[in-house]
Design a protein around this motif. Sequence first.
Motif, PDB file in Angstrom:
ATOM      1  N   ALA A 328      37.497  38.553  41.407  1.00 37.98           N
ATOM      2  CA  ALA A 328      37.542  39.825  42.140  1.00 37.98           C
ATOM      3  C   ALA A 328      36.157  40.406  42.379  1.00 37.98           C
ATOM      4  CB  ALA A 328      38.408  40.830  41.374  1.00 37.98           C
ATOM      5  N   ASP A 389      38.137  36.454  54.933  1.00 40.14           N
ATOM      6  CA  ASP A 389      38.413  37.848  54.562  1.00 40.14           C
ATOM      7  C   ASP A 389      37.168  38.540  54.026  1.00 40.14           C
ATOM      8  OD1 ASP A 389      41.049  37.518  55.271  1.00 40.14           O
ATOM      9  OD2 ASP A 389      41.719  37.021  53.237  1.00 40.14           O
ATOM     10  N   ARG A 391      34.799  40.565  51.615  1.00 38.06           N
ATOM     11  CA  ARG A 391      34.634  40.637  50.162  1.00 38.06           C
ATOM     12  C   ARG A 391      33.489  41.555  49.736  1.00 38.06           C
ATOM     13  NH1 ARG A 391      37.201  36.731  47.175  1.00 38.06           N
ATOM     14  NH2 ARG A 391      36.604  38.137  45.490  1.00 38.06           N
ATOM     15  N   ARG A 392      32.739  42.076  50.694  1.00 44.54           N
ATOM     16  CA  ARG A 392      31.629  42.963  50.359  1.00 44.54           C
ATOM     17  C   ARG A 392      31.326  43.836  51.563  1.00 44.54           C
ATOM     18  NH1 ARG A 392      25.659  40.869  48.232  1.00 44.54           N
ATOM     19  NH2 ARG A 392      24.764  42.916  47.740  1.00 44.54           N
ATOM     20  N   TYR A 434      33.299  48.751  49.666  1.00 39.94           N
ATOM     21  CA  TYR A 434      34.339  47.769  49.366  1.00 39.94           C
ATOM     22  C   TYR A 434      34.788  47.988  47.917  1.00 39.94           C
ATOM     23  CZ  TYR A 434      36.818  43.356  48.772  1.00 39.94           C
ATOM     24  OH  TYR A 434      37.785  42.409  48.522  1.00 39.94           O
ATOM     25  N   ILE A 435      35.873  48.693  47.767  1.00 38.02           N
ATOM     26  CA  ILE A 435      36.419  49.015  46.456  1.00 38.02           C
ATOM     27  C   ILE A 435      37.863  48.524  46.425  1.00 38.02           C
ATOM     28  CG2 ILE A 435      36.942  50.858  44.813  1.00 38.02           C
ATOM     29  CD1 ILE A 435      34.741  52.513  46.240  1.00 38.02           C
ATOM     30  N   ASP A 436      38.144  47.618  45.483  1.00 41.49           N
ATOM     31  CA  ASP A 436      39.457  46.980  45.435  1.00 41.49           C
ATOM     32  C   ASP A 436      39.839  46.785  43.974  1.00 41.49           C
ATOM     33  OD1 ASP A 436      41.770  45.779  46.260  1.00 41.49           O
ATOM     34  OD2 ASP A 436      40.823  44.213  47.455  1.00 41.49           O
ATOM     35  N   VAL A 437      41.018  46.263  43.756  1.00 40.82           N
ATOM     36  CA  VAL A 437      41.494  46.005  42.400  1.00 40.82           C
ATOM     37  C   VAL A 437      40.542  45.015  41.719  1.00 40.82           C
ATOM     38  CG1 VAL A 437      43.366  45.080  41.002  1.00 40.82           C
ATOM     39  CG2 VAL A 437      43.871  46.422  43.057  1.00 40.82           C
ATOM     40  N   ASN A 439      37.396  45.393  41.438  1.00 44.39           N
ATOM     41  CA  ASN A 439      36.058  45.525  42.013  1.00 44.39           C
ATOM     42  C   ASN A 439      35.787  47.008  42.246  1.00 44.39           C
ATOM     43  OD1 ASN A 439      33.626  45.215  43.293  1.00 44.39           O
ATOM     44  ND2 ASN A 439      34.375  43.847  44.884  1.00 44.39           N
ATOM     45  N   ASP A 441      33.471  50.728  42.225  1.00 43.67           N
ATOM     46  CA  ASP A 441      32.410  51.278  43.066  1.00 43.67           C
ATOM     47  C   ASP A 441      31.052  50.908  42.481  1.00 43.67           C
ATOM     48  OD1 ASP A 441      30.741  52.739  44.638  1.00 43.67           O
ATOM     49  OD2 ASP A 441      31.859  54.614  44.496  1.00 43.67           O
TER      50      ASP A 441
END
Length: 701
Positions: A328, A389, A391-392, A434-437, A439, A441
């Motif tokens: 991730a 996709d 990723r950053r 890009y803030i995700d599960v 990953n 801030d």
Amino acid sequence: MQSKFHTIPINMTLLCLTSCICQSLYAETKAITPIVLPTLKVEATRTDTAWLNTPASVYRIEQDKNQNNLGVNLTETLKGVPGLQLNNRENYAQDLQLSMRGFGARSTFGVRGIRLYVDGIPATMPDGQGQTSNIDLSSLDHIEVLGGPFSSLYGNSSGGAILTSTKEGSGQDSIELGYSAGSHNKNRADVILQGGADKAGEPSYVVSSSYFDTDGYREHSAAKKVLSNAKLTWDLDDGSKVNWILNHVDIHADDPQGLTREQWKANPKQQVAFLKQFDVRKEINQTQTGLTWSKPLNDQHELYAMAYAGQREVIQYQSIPSGTQTNARHAGGVIDFNRDYYGTDVRWTGKDLFPNTRFTAGLTFDYMDEDRKGFENFDANGNYGVKGDLRRDENNTLWNLDPYLQASWNFVPAWTVDAGLRYSNVHYESKDHYIDVGNGDDSGKTDYDKVLPSVALSWAMTPTLNSYVSYAKGFETPTFTEMAYSADEGMNFNLQPASSDNYELGLKAQNSWGNFTAAVFQSKTQNDIVSAGTENGRATFKNADKTLREGLELSWNKALWRDLTAQASYSYIDATFDAPIPNSKVEKGSKIPGIAKNQAFAAIGWQPETGFNVGVDVRFMDKVYVDDSNSDAAPRYTVASANAGYVWKQADWKVRTYVRADNLFDENYVGSVIVNDGNGRFFEPADGMNWSAGLSVSKAF
């Protein structure tokens, strides 16, 4: 060829060579009748002094004397400059590998630790990362290389400085058309338009454009490059001078990547079979423009101003398997960024405000705004080498505002003191979008700053012999690329800048025996930036406590007879870790990777203005360690090159032809190393025996 230099203790080498040269040169200058020699002017130290009286290791290379080549890379021109290690990766996707006195050697792509300028415009970003790809050799006039303590005048990441200058239009309007070809289907075509001004207020101009392509020496190393450069110059009635520069470069290059030692020995031309599926490559598009203005107000005061702006886009496809990217925290296998940058430099110079003095006060501002994205390098069907996709996604900004002062005082006829002071500061900020599960801030910011003093004392021992001693504080911040990842989550804002104490003792002579230089130097660095290994496919960096670089540089050049010239140079550098690095195999005394301990160069050429010309040169480079633990090294090598040409001039026409062969004896050697490569593929093989030939025709109107 085995080097004998590495067996000689450094203290004995420095003492013997320096004292012998001093004695022989001093004796020679007393014995001969004084002669009038040409004055070699240099601009790199901003002191308006002749080369002989400049208290620094500075070298000026005239491009007109380096025309029997393809005209694509700086490695063709910057030969034999002591202290400068310039390696051709045979990889147009990763730029040249460039270091000076060991600074910049860790770079695996681009240029670190050395400031680059094109017509006074920085080719180095505020964080210290630069590139040579926009330097146009077709319209180049000269290059100045500044090493040693005085390079700190340029602020952050100035372990050295390389300043290139485009020629100014002169004389009649003219057009030049050229074409060159070489090994591996190399093709280069260029056109140059130029003309001088008939009267004050009208511009002189130089416009150059070139196209280059090649299949490459290795598998998957093809490249295409379009480069255009324009310079307009106005000499105005009030004594002021204006230069306007516009530059554009477009590169599409495949990346063959490195090899292990076994792979290099088996087949240096190969690309690792596993890596072919990724179609590793890079696309670069950059445009920049700038304006310089100088005006003498009177005999004592002069003003200078420079402003520039540019835009750079890069897309790079990497060889990262999909399994690694499932983490991730991984940023993907495609780098995609768009960077806008601009800045200015303004300064005032005052002469003889006090007897025999010169003062300069200035202010430099640079700014960079970057939108950086990362994508998976595969699609839903598992095909690599395509943009997948996201990723950053982040916005990075950097800026610096550096005031500086310089002073020179010729306090007695034979003695001069030069001093400088610069406050170098760099401000970083990153905003993560890009803030995700898994990953979080990664936004953050940090500031780095350092006061950089410099001082030099020079003694004109005779009118043709000068000596000097100098000291300066150096400063190198981590680049955004080096701060991008850490062993923990988030950007590595704990990474500290490197600072160094730099000392130099030098000697210069310009007499009937030629131009000589000798310099002994030492650089003690704290918090040097080194590899911290790879975390989840990401290269990370940390600080080493102490490193030490010390050595010797010698150079000589002379017009032997009529148009017969010769030059030679030798560099010795002992670059070591001066303290162990915790949690690693690096012990005190380990060699800093990427740096050759010994380098030597010799060349001789017959170079008349017209007619037949010919030249040969030989270059030796010592072995180069590939990583911090010195687990392996690229072997030492010696290579030779030869060139010949013919120049014909008649009235308004000029025709030039040339042919050259490099690596004449087909040496199988490593051109550069990928320092601390996490996969052990350190080696980038150099080309075997290769050739090029060209023809150009110019017509004046």
